[in-house]
Scaffold this active site. Structure first.
Site, PDB file in Angstrom:
ATOM      1  N   TYR A   1      -9.131  -9.930   1.696  1.00 38.94           N
ATOM      2  CA  TYR A   1     -10.366  -9.201   2.044  1.00 38.94           C
ATOM      3  C   TYR A   1     -11.118  -8.697   0.813  1.00 38.94           C
ATOM      4  O   TYR A   1     -12.259  -8.267   0.914  1.00 38.94           O
ATOM      5  CB  TYR A   1     -10.074  -8.025   3.000  1.00 38.94           C
ATOM      6  CG  TYR A   1      -9.179  -6.940   2.457  1.00 38.94           C
ATOM      7  CD1 TYR A   1      -9.592  -6.076   1.447  1.00 38.94           C
ATOM      8  CD2 TYR A   1      -7.893  -6.773   2.964  1.00 38.94           C
ATOM      9  CE1 TYR A   1      -8.768  -5.084   0.957  1.00 38.94           C
ATOM     10  CE2 TYR A   1      -7.052  -5.784   2.480  1.00 38.94           C
ATOM     11  CZ  TYR A   1      -7.502  -4.949   1.480  1.00 38.94           C
ATOM     12  OH  TYR A   1      -6.677  -3.982   0.983  1.00 38.94           O
ATOM     13  N   GLU A   2     -10.463  -8.735  -0.367  1.00 38.65           N
ATOM     14  CA  GLU A   2     -11.177  -8.334  -1.581  1.00 38.65           C
ATOM     15  C   GLU A   2     -12.218  -9.386  -1.982  1.00 38.65           C
ATOM     16  O   GLU A   2     -13.013  -9.159  -2.884  1.00 38.65           O
ATOM     17  CB  GLU A   2     -10.186  -8.098  -2.729  1.00 38.65           C
ATOM     18  CG  GLU A   2      -9.291  -6.887  -2.492  1.00 38.65           C
ATOM     19  CD  GLU A   2      -8.225  -6.735  -3.566  1.00 38.65           C
ATOM     20  OE1 GLU A   2      -8.566  -6.410  -4.706  1.00 38.65           O
ATOM     21  OE2 GLU A   2      -7.033  -6.966  -3.254  1.00 38.65           O
TER      22      GLU A   2
ATOM     23  N   SER B   1       0.818  -1.227   0.000  1.00 34.04           N
ATOM     24  CA  SER B   1       0.000   0.000   0.000  1.00 34.04           C
ATOM     25  C   SER B   1       0.843   1.265   0.000  1.00 34.04           C
ATOM     26  O   SER B   1       1.698   1.454   0.868  1.00 34.04           O
ATOM     27  CB  SER B   1      -0.910   0.041   1.230  1.00 34.04           C
ATOM     28  OG  SER B   1      -1.915  -0.912   1.121  1.00 34.04           O
TER      29      SER B   1
ATOM     30  N   HIS C   1      -7.658   4.626   5.617  1.00 29.02           N
ATOM     31  CA  HIS C   1      -6.766   4.091   4.576  1.00 29.02           C
ATOM     32  C   HIS C   1      -5.958   5.182   3.871  1.00 29.02           C
ATOM     33  O   HIS C   1      -4.810   4.966   3.486  1.00 29.02           O
ATOM     34  CB  HIS C   1      -7.569   3.281   3.537  1.00 29.02           C
ATOM     35  CG  HIS C   1      -6.722   2.664   2.461  1.00 29.02           C
ATOM     36  ND1 HIS C   1      -5.775   1.680   2.721  1.00 29.02           N
ATOM     37  CD2 HIS C   1      -6.644   2.902   1.123  1.00 29.02           C
ATOM     38  CE1 HIS C   1      -5.167   1.340   1.582  1.00 29.02           C
ATOM     39  NE2 HIS C   1      -5.678   2.063   0.599  1.00 29.02           N
TER      40      HIS C   1
ATOM     41  N   ALA D   1       2.207  -2.114   4.269  1.00 34.77           N
ATOM     42  CA  ALA D   1       1.859  -1.096   5.263  1.00 34.77           C
ATOM     43  C   ALA D   1       1.327  -1.849   6.470  1.00 34.77           C
ATOM     44  O   ALA D   1       0.601  -2.822   6.312  1.00 34.77           O
ATOM     45  CB  ALA D   1       0.780  -0.187   4.695  1.00 34.77           C
TER      46      ALA D   1
ATOM     47  N   ASN E   1       0.751   3.712  10.763  1.00 27.01           N
ATOM     48  CA  ASN E   1      -0.074   4.249  11.863  1.00 27.01           C
ATOM     49  C   ASN E   1       0.187   3.420  13.108  1.00 27.01           C
ATOM     50  O   ASN E   1       0.614   2.276  13.017  1.00 27.01           O
ATOM     51  CB  ASN E   1      -1.561   4.152  11.490  1.00 27.01           C
ATOM     52  CG  ASN E   1      -1.967   2.718  11.134  1.00 27.01           C
ATOM     53  OD1 ASN E   1      -1.752   2.267   9.996  1.00 27.01           O
ATOM     54  ND2 ASN E   1      -2.508   2.004  12.088  1.00 27.01           N
TER      55      ASN E   1
ATOM     56  N   HIS F   1      -5.560  -8.873  -2.113  1.00 27.60           N
ATOM     57  CA  HIS F   1      -5.738  -9.184  -0.691  1.00 27.60           C
ATOM     58  C   HIS F   1      -6.904 -10.139  -0.523  1.00 27.60           C
ATOM     59  O   HIS F   1      -7.872 -10.104  -1.281  1.00 27.60           O
ATOM     60  CB  HIS F   1      -6.037  -7.903   0.102  1.00 27.60           C
ATOM     61  CG  HIS F   1      -4.985  -6.853  -0.011  1.00 27.60           C
ATOM     62  ND1 HIS F   1      -4.900  -6.018  -1.098  1.00 27.60           N
ATOM     63  CD2 HIS F   1      -3.961  -6.511   0.812  1.00 27.60           C
ATOM     64  CE1 HIS F   1      -3.875  -5.197  -0.928  1.00 27.60           C
ATOM     65  NE2 HIS F   1      -3.283  -5.476   0.212  1.00 27.60           N
TER      66      HIS F   1
ATOM     67  N   HIS G   1      -2.638   0.831  -4.924  1.00 28.42           N
ATOM     68  CA  HIS G   1      -2.043  -0.351  -5.558  1.00 28.42           C
ATOM     69  C   HIS G   1      -2.188  -0.214  -7.073  1.00 28.42           C
ATOM     70  O   HIS G   1      -3.297  -0.120  -7.586  1.00 28.42           O
ATOM     71  CB  HIS G   1      -2.744  -1.636  -5.081  1.00 28.42           C
ATOM     72  CG  HIS G   1      -2.397  -2.007  -3.684  1.00 28.42           C
ATOM     73  ND1 HIS G   1      -1.450  -2.949  -3.386  1.00 28.42           N
ATOM     74  CD2 HIS G   1      -2.855  -1.539  -2.507  1.00 28.42           C
ATOM     75  CE1 HIS G   1      -1.349  -3.044  -2.066  1.00 28.42           C
ATOM     76  NE2 HIS G   1      -2.189  -2.203  -1.512  1.00 28.42           N
TER      77      HIS G   1
ATOM     78  N   MET H   1      -2.837  -6.855   6.755  1.00 29.48           N
ATOM     79  CA  MET H   1      -3.839  -7.696   6.083  1.00 29.48           C
ATOM     80  C   MET H   1      -3.271  -8.371   4.832  1.00 29.48           C
ATOM     81  O   MET H   1      -4.013  -8.655   3.896  1.00 29.48           O
ATOM     82  CB  MET H   1      -5.050  -6.842   5.686  1.00 29.48           C
ATOM     83  CG  MET H   1      -5.625  -5.993   6.802  1.00 29.48           C
ATOM     84  SD  MET H   1      -6.951  -4.927   6.210  1.00 29.48           S
ATOM     85  CE  MET H   1      -7.147  -3.807   7.622  1.00 29.48           C
ATOM     86  N   SER H   2      -1.970  -8.588   4.813  1.00 26.98           N
ATOM     87  CA  SER H   2      -1.383  -9.140   3.579  1.00 26.98           C
ATOM     88  C   SER H   2      -0.152  -9.964   3.912  1.00 26.98           C
ATOM     89  O   SER H   2       0.042 -10.390   5.052  1.00 26.98           O
ATOM     90  CB  SER H   2      -0.985  -7.992   2.636  1.00 26.98           C
ATOM     91  OG  SER H   2       0.103  -7.263   3.168  1.00 26.98           O
TER      92      SER H   2
HETATM   93  N1  HPA Z   1      -4.199  -2.690  10.893  1.00 24.17           N
HETATM   94  C1  HPA Z   1      -4.254  -3.575   9.878  1.00 24.17           C
HETATM   95  N2  HPA Z   1      -3.700  -3.349   8.694  1.00 24.17           N
HETATM   96  C2  HPA Z   1      -3.045  -2.195   8.529  1.00 24.17           C
HETATM   97  C3  HPA Z   1      -2.948  -1.224   9.532  1.00 24.17           C
HETATM   98  C4  HPA Z   1      -3.556  -1.494  10.794  1.00 24.17           C
HETATM   99  O1  HPA Z   1      -3.520  -0.689  11.742  1.00 24.17           O
HETATM  100  N3  HPA Z   1      -2.231  -0.185   9.036  1.00 24.17           N
HETATM  101  C5  HPA Z   1      -1.894  -0.532   7.761  1.00 24.17           C
HETATM  102  N4  HPA Z   1      -2.389  -1.742   7.447  1.00 24.17           N
END
Ligand code: HPA
Length: 272
Positions: free
Chosen positions: A87-88, A32, A245, A115, A233, A85, A67, A209-210
């Site tokens: 989740y898609e 990301s 996001h 990320a 973050n 991903h 992406h 998530m990846s």
């Molecule tokens: N949680 C899950 N996935 C993420 C985060 C997060 O805080 N930041 C970037 N991808």
């Protein structure tokens, strides 16, 4: 992994070859907000080919902001700018097919970037963290199903999923790198503060998530892996802020200079 996976990987590799991919030594997956890195690593004037995922059998377009959805190839490197991903809503086979295709093209090393949210209280937004190990909480494993004939074992060893030697090389290039354990969840919700406390308690330093499905597949093919997370973050409940996001993509972009220096140093060492 469905019975036809190997065949699909072979078709995708043949398709990538027909577009000019040859025998890259190193694969690189940009997560990301990191897609633009490719323009610094492989500027347009280098001998590079850009192949939109839609033109490679089985790659499928990526639907996530930040992406790009393009495979870049040079004689030595194959770079995925953007990934799919779980989740898609795609089957896990589709999520890992591009990484498996890079392995089938013959890469010896896979560098994965992503990320991530920082769980470790020592981490700050904008940190780069080497993944030392992972915890798979995605509720699935891409190797479930018939054993892929290309896989080294039915039960691949994951003791050193992330190469210690490659981590040492990376630290030699950037002494400020931190190290941590990446926990993978499916998303697409960010975590609750209670979940983050749990993930910290079980040994997680980063959450995302990846990455984990791709790393499992790469290791199953015997490919060495280096993982680098951008802490975009602090994880939920750790900063008093809500998560968004666009912030993830923005911080991913802001770290590009340092990430470019690190990855280009790694490529110089891996391509000899
Ligand atoms: N949680 C899950 N996935 C993420 C985060 C997060 O805080 N930041 C970037 N991808």
């Amino acid at each position: 992994m469905q019975r036809d996976f190997q065949e699909r990987v072979r078709a995708a590799a043949a398709s990538a070859r027909s577009h000019g991919a040859d025998s890259p030594k190193v694969g690189l997956i940009l997560g990301s907000g990191l897609s633009d890195l490719v323009d610094h690593l492989l500027p347009a004037e280098t001998r590079r080919l850009a192949i939109p995922y839609g033109e490679i059998d089985g790659f499928g377009a990526t639907s996530v902001a930040g992406h790009r959805g393009t495979l870049y190839v040079t004689p030595d490197v194959a770079v995925m700018a953007g990934r799919s991903h779980f989740y898609e809503g795609k089957p896990i086979d589709d999520v890992v097919l591009p990484a498996a295709t890079l392995c089938a093209l013959g890469i010896k090393t896979l560098i994965v970037t992503n990320a991530a949210g920082g769980i470790n209280p020592d981490f700050r937004a904008g940190d780069l963290v080497l993944i030392r190990d992972h915890i798979n909480l995605m509720g699935t494993n891409p190797l479930i199903g018939p054993k892929d004939p290309g896989s080294v074992a039915r039960f691949p060893d994951m003791t050193e999923a992330y190469s210690a030697a490659l981590r040492a090389t990376a630290l030699g290039l950037d002494a400020e790198l931190k190290e941590g354990v990446y926990v993978a969840l499916t998303g697409p919700t960010y975590e609750t503060p209670a979940e983050i406390r749990m993930l910290g308690a079980i040994g997680g330093d980063l959450v995302g998530m990846s990455t984990v499905p791709e790393v499992i597949v790469a290791r199953s093919y015997g490919v060495e892996v280096l993982g680098i997370s951008t802490v975009t973050n602090l994880a939920a409940g750790m900063s008093g802020k809500t998560l968004d996001h666009s912030e993830v993509v923005e911080v991913g972009r802001s770290i590009q200079g340092r990430m470019t220096a690190l990855v280009s140093g790694l490529l110089d060492r891996l391509i000899v």
